[in-house]
Design an enzyme around this catalytic site. Structure first.
Site, PDB file in Angstrom:
ATOM      1  N   LYS A  38      -0.816 -15.136 -31.970  1.00  0.00           N
ATOM      2  CA  LYS A  38      -2.193 -15.598 -32.180  1.00  0.00           C
ATOM      3  C   LYS A  38      -3.139 -14.396 -32.250  1.00  0.00           C
ATOM      4  O   LYS A  38      -2.758 -13.286 -31.868  1.00  0.00           O
ATOM      5  CB  LYS A  38      -2.598 -16.540 -31.044  1.00  0.00           C
ATOM      6  CG  LYS A  38      -2.573 -15.901 -29.668  1.00  0.00           C
ATOM      7  CD  LYS A  38      -2.629 -16.956 -28.573  1.00  0.00           C
ATOM      8  CE  LYS A  38      -2.569 -16.297 -27.200  1.00  0.00           C
ATOM      9  NZ  LYS A  38      -2.336 -17.289 -26.132  1.00  0.00           N
TER      10      LYS A  38
ATOM     11  N   TYR B  90     -27.176   7.683 -24.530  1.00  0.00           N
ATOM     12  CA  TYR B  90     -28.253   6.714 -24.276  1.00  0.00           C
ATOM     13  C   TYR B  90     -28.476   6.537 -22.780  1.00  0.00           C
ATOM     14  O   TYR B  90     -27.530   6.419 -22.006  1.00  0.00           O
ATOM     15  CB  TYR B  90     -27.901   5.359 -24.882  1.00  0.00           C
ATOM     16  CG  TYR B  90     -27.986   5.358 -26.394  1.00  0.00           C
ATOM     17  CD1 TYR B  90     -29.198   5.605 -27.047  1.00  0.00           C
ATOM     18  CD2 TYR B  90     -26.866   5.103 -27.154  1.00  0.00           C
ATOM     19  CE1 TYR B  90     -29.278   5.596 -28.440  1.00  0.00           C
ATOM     20  CE2 TYR B  90     -26.924   5.089 -28.545  1.00  0.00           C
ATOM     21  CZ  TYR B  90     -28.133   5.338 -29.179  1.00  0.00           C
ATOM     22  OH  TYR B  90     -28.205   5.329 -30.546  1.00  0.00           O
TER      23      TYR B  90
HETATM   24  C1  LIG Z   1      -1.199 -16.838 -25.383  1.00  0.00           C
HETATM   25  C2  LIG Z   1      -0.188 -17.777 -24.877  1.00  0.00           C
HETATM   26  C3  LIG Z   1       1.060 -17.326 -24.417  1.00  0.00           C
HETATM   27  C4  LIG Z   1       1.403 -15.851 -24.266  1.00  0.00           C
HETATM   28  O1  LIG Z   1       0.874 -15.365 -23.055  1.00  0.00           O
HETATM   29  P1  LIG Z   1       1.104 -13.849 -22.592  1.00  0.00           P
HETATM   30  O2  LIG Z   1       0.462 -13.764 -21.259  1.00  0.00           O
HETATM   31  O3  LIG Z   1       0.409 -12.990 -23.608  1.00  0.00           O
HETATM   32  O4  LIG Z   1       2.568 -13.628 -22.584  1.00  0.00           O
HETATM   33  C5  LIG Z   1       2.005 -18.271 -24.070  1.00  0.00           C
HETATM   34  N1  LIG Z   1       1.719 -19.596 -24.140  1.00  0.00           N
HETATM   35  C6  LIG Z   1       0.522 -20.057 -24.554  1.00  0.00           C
HETATM   36  C7  LIG Z   1       0.278 -21.523 -24.590  1.00  0.00           C
HETATM   37  C8  LIG Z   1      -0.464 -19.170 -24.916  1.00  0.00           C
HETATM   38  O5  LIG Z   1      -1.653 -19.646 -25.332  1.00  0.00           O
END
Ligand SMILES: *Cc1c(COP(=O)(O)O)cnc(C)c1O
Length: 354
Positions: free
Chosen positions: A34, A251
């Site tokens: 994702k 800044y």
């Molecule tokens: C993002 C996600 C994962 C992966 O989690 P990590 O901590 O990056 O391993 C697994 N399951 C779901 C449902 C997620 O949304």
């Protein structure tokens, strides 16, 4: 052209998938890609991760894009469909869909007569974000098992505290309760559970952060887990300033030199995705030597301390995170997690395969 780049290592991605396989030898792997593969570039990452058993993400356009490039294994939409208008598209591309709500059950009811889905029934075992409560999940499971639009059902849950001392046992109990009498496939483990709780591995594991070479834990580093950073955010020194006691940097002049000081200006700022809230002292590498940031991060630049770095000059190499300096460490200094740093790398930063 500005010298900033995100170097992406396919070898590191493959290596980290190997670590997942070693940890969970009997499970199939949904590589979680994702958010543009946690900022690494979807196509680049999925090519390197081609030996995974499937991919999981939340963006249907990206899932369809993967199918159009010929990806033939399972693609799971972890949050399922957002609107009934997506049902036909998801069916046409044989996407595995999470079902976490009554609204999504209604979408299945409205599916075209020939649509048949692999469904992941999401059970809320304590995260209290998405999913059916365990006491209603059994009834939902049974209705899905009979549903004309469901070809295969997998039970899924997600852990809230797999990365800390509270662990997963309290959620596993609730998950086991649903479907204990059915031989359905199950999926629960994220990276933290893959690494620490073998009993949760089940049929499908869902690694994200560990594939990219970062740690899900605060008490164990990525290197100690045998993971290699897949992304190195690299740039160069573009100017050097000689400061005297009392001179201030950047800044609001938040950093004041207490004596003579050589400061380097790095072509990297918050418009590249570097966190603006990273304070003075955030670690950074110059010519592979560890040093610290100075003052406020600005849009296109940040400043670093060149004290004690031999040969530091305009053109010297800078690593913001990655090879030699874990994004986890930078994230800790900036009060966030490596996930956020990697996802935030801006589109203007060119990605280069290494
Ligand atoms: C993002 C996600 C994962 C992966 O989690 P990590 O901590 O990056 O391993 C697994 N399951 C779901 C449902 C997620 O949304």
């Amino acid at each position: 052209m500005r010298p900033i780049k995100a170097l992406i290592s396919g070898d590191a991605l493959r290596h980290n998938l190997g670590v997942v396989r070693m940890c969970a030898p009997r499970s199939r792997v949904f590589a979680v890609v994702k958010a543009n593969a946690y900022g690494h570039g979807l196509m680049r990452a999925t090519t390197a991760l081609e030996s995974a058993d499937g991919l999981a993400l939340v963006e249907i356009e990206a899932a369809v894009g993967l199918r159009k490039t010929g990806y033939a294994r399972r693609i799971a939409l972890l949050e399922g469909l957002f609107d009934v208008s997506e049902v036909a598209l998801a069916a046409r591309h044989d996407l595995t869909i999470a079902v976490h709500s009554r609204e999504q059950l209604a979408m299945l009811d409205a599916a075209p007569a020939d649509a048949r889905f692999d469904v992941m029934l999401k059970i809320n075992t304590g995260m209290n974000r998405l999913g059916f409560a365990p006491d209603e999940a059994t009834a939902v499971r049974d209705s899905l098992l009979k549903h004309r639009a469901v070809k295969q059902l997998t039970l899924m849950t997600h852990f809230a505290t797999a990365d800390d001392a509270r662990g997963v046992e309290w959620q596993v109990k609730a998950f086991d309760h649903v479907g204990a009498d059915q031989a359905l496939e199950r999926s629960a483990a994220n990276s933290a559970a893959i690494l620490r709780f073998p009993a949760t591995h089940a049929d499908w594991v869902r690694p994200g952060i560990m594939l990219y070479g970062c740690t899900p834990f605060t008490d164990q580093s990525a290197a100690a887990l045998g993971l290699k950073p897949a992304m190195t955010l690299a740039s160069e020194i573009i100017s050097v300033q000689t400061l005297n006691a009392g001179d201030r940097i950047g800044y609001a002049g938040t950093f004041e030199a207490t004596g003579p000081l050589l400061a380097g200006v790095v072509a990297c700022g918050y418009a590249d995705g570097y966190p603006r809230h990273a304070p003075t002292g955030t670690p950074v590498l110059v010519n592979r030597v560890r040093t610290r940031t100075l003052g406020r991060v600005s849009m296109d630049m940040l400043m670093v301390d060149l004290t004690g770095i031999a040969d530091a000059r305009v053109g010297s190499s800078v690593v913001l995170w990655g090879e030699g300096l874990s994004a986890d460490e930078v994230a800790l200094a900036a009060g966030t997690v490596s996930y956020e740093l990697m996802c935030a790398v801006a589109p203007r930063v060119p990605m280069v395969d290494v």
